[in-house]
Scaffold this motif. Structure first.
Motif, PDB file in Angstrom:
ATOM      1  N   GLY A 181       0.797  -1.220   0.000  1.00  0.00           N
ATOM      2  CA  GLY A 181       0.000   0.000   0.000  1.00  0.00           C
ATOM      3  C   GLY A 181       0.828   1.268   0.000  1.00  0.00           C
ATOM      4  N   ARG A 182       2.056   1.182  -0.455  1.00  0.00           N
ATOM      5  CA  ARG A 182       2.901   2.379  -0.472  1.00  0.00           C
ATOM      6  C   ARG A 182       3.654   2.456  -1.799  1.00  0.00           C
ATOM      7  NH1 ARG A 182       7.113   0.100   4.199  1.00  0.00           N
ATOM      8  NH2 ARG A 182       8.146  -1.446   2.869  1.00  0.00           N
ATOM      9  N   ASP A 183       3.919   3.670  -2.232  1.00  0.00           N
ATOM     10  CA  ASP A 183       4.697   3.913  -3.437  1.00  0.00           C
ATOM     11  C   ASP A 183       6.171   4.052  -3.073  1.00  0.00           C
ATOM     12  OD1 ASP A 183       2.734   3.949  -5.425  1.00  0.00           O
ATOM     13  OD2 ASP A 183       2.288   6.073  -5.112  1.00  0.00           O
ATOM     14  N   ALA A 184       7.031   3.373  -3.800  1.00  0.00           N
ATOM     15  CA  ALA A 184       8.441   3.708  -3.729  1.00  0.00           C
ATOM     16  C   ALA A 184       8.613   5.161  -4.166  1.00  0.00           C
ATOM     17  CB  ALA A 184       9.253   2.785  -4.636  1.00  0.00           C
ATOM     18  N   PRO A 185       9.597   5.882  -3.619  1.00  0.00           N
ATOM     19  CA  PRO A 185       9.792   7.277  -4.040  1.00  0.00           C
ATOM     20  C   PRO A 185       9.903   7.446  -5.553  1.00  0.00           C
ATOM     21  CG  PRO A 185      11.072   6.853  -2.074  1.00  0.00           C
ATOM     22  CD  PRO A 185      10.480   5.533  -2.483  1.00  0.00           C
ATOM     23  N   ILE A 186      10.526   6.485  -6.253  1.00  0.00           N
ATOM     24  CA  ILE A 186      10.617   6.663  -7.705  1.00  0.00           C
ATOM     25  C   ILE A 186       9.245   6.539  -8.360  1.00  0.00           C
ATOM     26  CG2 ILE A 186      13.015   5.920  -7.853  1.00  0.00           C
ATOM     27  CD1 ILE A 186      11.970   3.261  -9.051  1.00  0.00           C
TER      28      ILE A 186
END
Length: 538
Positions: free
Chosen positions: A134-139
């Motif tokens: 449920g989270r996006d990698a910064p890229i």
């Protein structure tokens, strides 16, 4: 076989007919599935295309070529929100807001990169089948902020090719074997095999790969696309399943150098929670603006021979590429590669260092996964593989087992080894460039893709990946030609933070040669008429 191939490609084209739906205010203009992101962006800007139509066409093409037809197995999962995201970006465009050159462009992520779209991040392993973070990698956040549509996840060599010394490149228990769209029984290389095959087959405009040593550049070259391994520290690695914090980096895989420049500009930058990226903002630049077709004029380029060996056909393509560089104005200087003893020490030291770094990095990653992921340590992964026959039908987990026996990263012997091999690799590249007074080095990225065989290894011709991987320097590969229809790439290697110049040189070479070819989806090389005639003369 010819009828089958043409039928698959024709059905895929028809499945992509959403591109030709009426789009106000201008009449429809068909767009090739192999069009660049730059071309798609121009069509959207001119009102001939929408992001929704582009995404829908890519999804149809994935259905036609990935799950059916030649069964490329390049895409593991599709973002269920991709069409909705595309519609939202089309609405922004209608309101006059365009975020940049990636606005509305569909991009695939290697399935070791986390994304907050409901898909799991598996690294190809059944042990991570429930890893929906449920989270996006910064890229990924950087890509979506730039207007890209995350289309889904690509298959990969399981655990980024870091489970077994006998692994089959491009195979994972989750996704099966990625097939090379040029010749289906040939390796797509790894570990970013799915990203390379998907971009080559026109399943998306671009993809993200990751590299520790060769995992972007080898599949890019084998599938006939552009791949860039950036300087380690230019791109955040947070929320990406790790191997080594000393060598890991993500990077773009695209059909053109301009598209790679656009993707790199989106993903590059400092991340306060990835200390290696502290200097990234100071070095990030407008890579697209740096491209120029005349960039090779007067450029001094070092020619490194012998790194790729045993393929006279590749040598001939390389010689033709060198002639093209000269015609474009480059000054070529022959450069002597490092002594074999130096390369042996770097290679053996890298193996030992990665074992130590992987154990600590994967334990830390697993400890932060959702509770549904039951494997919380490397020891748990080893036990999982032993109990799960679907994980080991083709090869074992010798690297996992060796890493489990390795010391902690705080071990003085490990720290000394890592510092020494990093210096050896950097000094070797620096010396080659300084002695010849050149700004970049070129060599073949590798030989043509080998035939996949679960019993005996295919023929590997070597590669120039280790020095830039261990030093952390950037490495760009651009299509330079073919051997019997199998793509081979030209590598450009430069000093740290030289991405803008490498991309400019690669762009000028690309514009001078236009060497990339659309894949024919042949079953085997014997389906090529010249080969068939030689095999069975009449």
């Amino acid at each position: 076989m010819r009828e089958f191939v043409l039928g698959v490609v024709a059905s895929a084209w028809l499945a992509g007919a959403a591109w030709a739906q009426p789009l106000a205010p201008n009449p429809p203009v068909p767009l090739s599935p192999y069009a660049s992101a730059t071309e798609a962006q121009a069509a959207m800007r001119e009102g001939r295309l929408t992001s929704e139509a582009l995404v829908r066409a890519d999804l149809d093409r994935i259905a036609a070529l990935n799950h059916a037809g030649p069964r490329l197995n390049a895409v593991i999962a599709v973002n269920p929100h991709a069409l909705a995201d595309a519609r939202a970006l089309d609405a922004e465009r209608r309101r006059g807001h365009v975020r940049g050159p990636l606005h509305g462009v569909p991009i695939l992520l290697k399935d070791n990169v986390e994304s907050a779209d409901g898909t799991a991040t598996t690294a190809g392993s059944l042990a991570l089948a429930a890893n929906v973070t449920g989270r996006d990698a910064p890229i990924v956040r950087r890509l979506t902020d730039a207007g890209a549509v995350i289309l889904g996840k690509t298959n990969l060599s399981e655990w980024a090719n870091y489970r077994s010394t006998e692994s089959i490149s491009g195979w994972s228990a989750v996704g099966g074997l990625v097939r090379n769209p040029h010749v289906l029984d040939r390796s797509a290389c790894g570990s970013s095999s799915g990203s390379g095959a998907a971009v080559a087959a026109g399943l998306a405009s671009a993809a993200i790969g990751t590299e520790t040593d060769g995992s972007i550049t080898c599949p890019a070259a084998a599938n006939g696309v552009v791949g860039l391994k950036p300087t380690v520290g230019l791109v955040s690695r947070r929320f990406i399943v790790p191997i080594s914090p000393e060598q890991d980096t993500a990077g773009p895989m695209t059909r053109t150098v301009a598209d790679a420049a656009a993707v790199l500009f989106a993903i590059a930058g400092s991340d306060p929670e990835d200390p290696a990226t502290k200097a990234a903002d100071a070095h990030r630049t407008d890579y697209l603006a740096a491209l120029a077709p005349e960039a090779l004029k007067g450029a001094r380029i070092g020619v490194v021979r012998g790194v790729v060996h045993g393929s006279p056909q590749t040598d001939a393509v390389f010689d033709a590429a060198l002639e093209a560089l000269t015609r474009a104005g480059a000054v070529l200087v022959e450069v002597k590669p490092p002594e074999a003893a130096v390369m042996k020490e770097i290679g053996e030291g890298e193996d030992a260092a990665l074992h130590t770094e992987f154990k600590a990095a994967i334990d830390a990653y697993l400890a932060a996964t959702p509770p549904a992921v039951k494997s919380r340590t490397l020891a748990d992964l080893i036990a999982f593989d032993r109990a799960e026959p679907r994980e080991t039908p083709l090869f074992g987990q010798e690297i996992f087992e060796a890493a489990a026996r390795s010391p902690a990263p705080s071990d003085p012997a490990h720290q000394a080894r890592r510092a020494r091999i990093r210096k050896l690799a950097a000094d070797a590249l620096d010396k080659m460039m300084a002695d010849a007074k050149v700004e970049a080095l070129v060599s073949p990225t590798g030989g043509p893709a080998w035939q996949v065989d679960p019993v005996s290894d295919g023929k590997f011709f070597g590669s120039p990946t280790t020095l830039p991987a261990v030093s952390g320097y950037p490495h760009l590969t651009v299509p330079m030609g073919e051997v019997l229809g199998l793509p081979v790439g030209l590598s450009f290697v430069g000093p740290a933070w030289s991405e803008a110049r490498l991309l400019a040189l690669g762009y000028a070479f690309e514009q001078a040669t236009h060497a990339r070819r659309d894949p024919p989806f042949l079953r085997t090389l014997a389906d090529r008429p010249a080969v068939a005639a030689a095999y069975d003369p009449r």
